[in-house]
Design a protein around this motif. Structure first.
Motif, short mmCIF file in Angstrom:
data_model
loop_
_atom_site.label_atom_id
_atom_site.label_comp_id
_atom_site.label_asym_id
_atom_site.label_seq_id
_atom_site.Cartn_x
_atom_site.Cartn_y
_atom_site.Cartn_z
N ASP A 174 -10.32 49.60 17.48
CA ASP A 174 -10.17 50.68 18.53
C ASP A 174 -8.70 51.03 18.69
O ASP A 174 -8.40 51.94 19.30
N TRP A 179 -21.59 60.84 20.59
CA TRP A 179 -20.39 60.38 21.12
C TRP A 179 -19.83 60.73 22.47
O TRP A 179 -20.51 62.09 22.84
N HIS A 220 -19.80 51.75 16.76
CA HIS A 220 -19.02 52.17 17.94
C HIS A 220 -18.03 52.97 17.55
O HIS A 220 -17.57 53.02 16.27
N SER A 240 -14.15 55.16 19.56
CA SER A 240 -13.58 55.63 20.78
C SER A 240 -12.79 56.87 20.65
O SER A 240 -12.39 57.35 19.67
N VAL A 262 -9.37 55.95 27.52
CA VAL A 262 -10.09 55.62 26.35
C VAL A 262 -11.64 55.64 26.42
O VAL A 262 -11.95 54.58 27.12
N VAL A 279 -15.28 54.43 25.21
CA VAL A 279 -15.73 53.72 24.11
C VAL A 279 -17.30 54.05 24.11
O VAL A 279 -17.95 53.67 25.15
N ALA A 332 -14.02 47.41 25.30
CA ALA A 332 -13.03 47.96 26.28
C ALA A 332 -11.88 47.10 26.74
O ALA A 332 -10.86 47.56 26.66
N GLY A 390 -9.83 46.48 23.85
CA GLY A 390 -9.09 47.64 23.43
C GLY A 390 -7.80 47.92 24.50
O GLY A 390 -6.75 48.01 23.90
N ALA A 425 -15.06 52.41 28.98
CA ALA A 425 -13.83 53.06 29.23
C ALA A 425 -12.60 52.04 29.73
O ALA A 425 -12.83 50.86 30.22
#
Length: 227
Positions: A19, A45, A71, A73, A95, A97, A126, A129, A204
């Motif tokens: 991600d 999405w 998944h 992002s 971001v 997810v 998340a 990420g 997120a």
């Protein structure tokens, strides 16, 4: 936690790419490749709703060993950079997810099943990420991996304990309807995780943009993120 095997902060086990990987904005070929991955998904999405008017961009999807997309992002605002000339404190991004909610997932070789995805799954993605794009660049190189390992373990434990003191509740609109999220803050940014419509989990992470007041909605045309 009902999730995939534990891996580093670059993504879930079996994922095709992190991600935290370069976004689709890095050249036309990368943009087309990223969009192709998103178009293969059998679930919608999510991104920030129309109230956000800034730049939008794609990262790469994550897929299982059998190439089924699980998944990905969507990015909003500044693309997070770890380059020395960039100031993490000055970056503003969110971001989002999206994870497919799969009660049963077949292993790539067809001989068994993997653990179900859950809100803990999206919380882990998340959290990892956020780590991948906010670790302290001024840290001595030899210490970075130790720091990352330590923070990764903490992120994993937090994702596995969504009812614990590390999280608070936050209600945000999803497709215009209030939804409950698990939310936490740290010195590096914030993370949230919850569920959207049936079959989809949404999380997120961000920095410089407050999570309070954000809204999420289904992305009508994912190609609009590949500029």
């Amino acid at each position: 936690m009902e999730t995939t095997s534990r891996v580093g902060p670059q993504g879930m086990s079996g994922g095709t790419q992190a991600d935290g990987a370069a976004p689709a904005t890095r050249g036309a070929s990368a943009a087309h490749k990223a969009v192709d991955g998103y178009l293969r998904a059998d679930f919608p999405w999510y991104g920030l709703d129309e109230a956000f008017t800034g730049p939008r961009w794609l990262m790469q999807v994550g897929a299982a060993a059998d190439s089924v997309v699980e998944h990905g992002s969507t990015g909003h605002g500044d693309f997070p950079s770890l380059r020395l000339e960039a100031s993490p404190e000055g970056q503003r991004f969110t971001v989002v997810v999206t994870v497919a909610s799969r009660p049963v997932r077949r292993s790539g070789d067809g001989t068994g099943v993997l653990d179900a995805t859950s809100v803990s799954t999206v919380a882990w993605l998340a959290g990892s990420g956020l780590l991948s794009c906010t670790w302290p660049t001024e840290m001595e190189r030899g210490l970075r991996q130790d720091w990352l390992d330590q923070q990764t373990a903490i992120a994993w434990e937090l994702a596995d304990d969504l009812g614990g003191p590390g999280w608070s509740g936050l209600s945000l609109p999803v497709d215009g309807v209030p939804a409950d999220f698990h939310y936490r803050e740290s010195e590096y940014g914030w993370v949230l995780a919850g569920a959207a419509q049936e079959g989809v989990l949404v999380g997120a992470y961000g920095r410089g943009m407050s999570a309070y007041g954000l809204g999420f909605s289904v992305v009508g045309d994912i190609t609009g993120y590949a500029h």
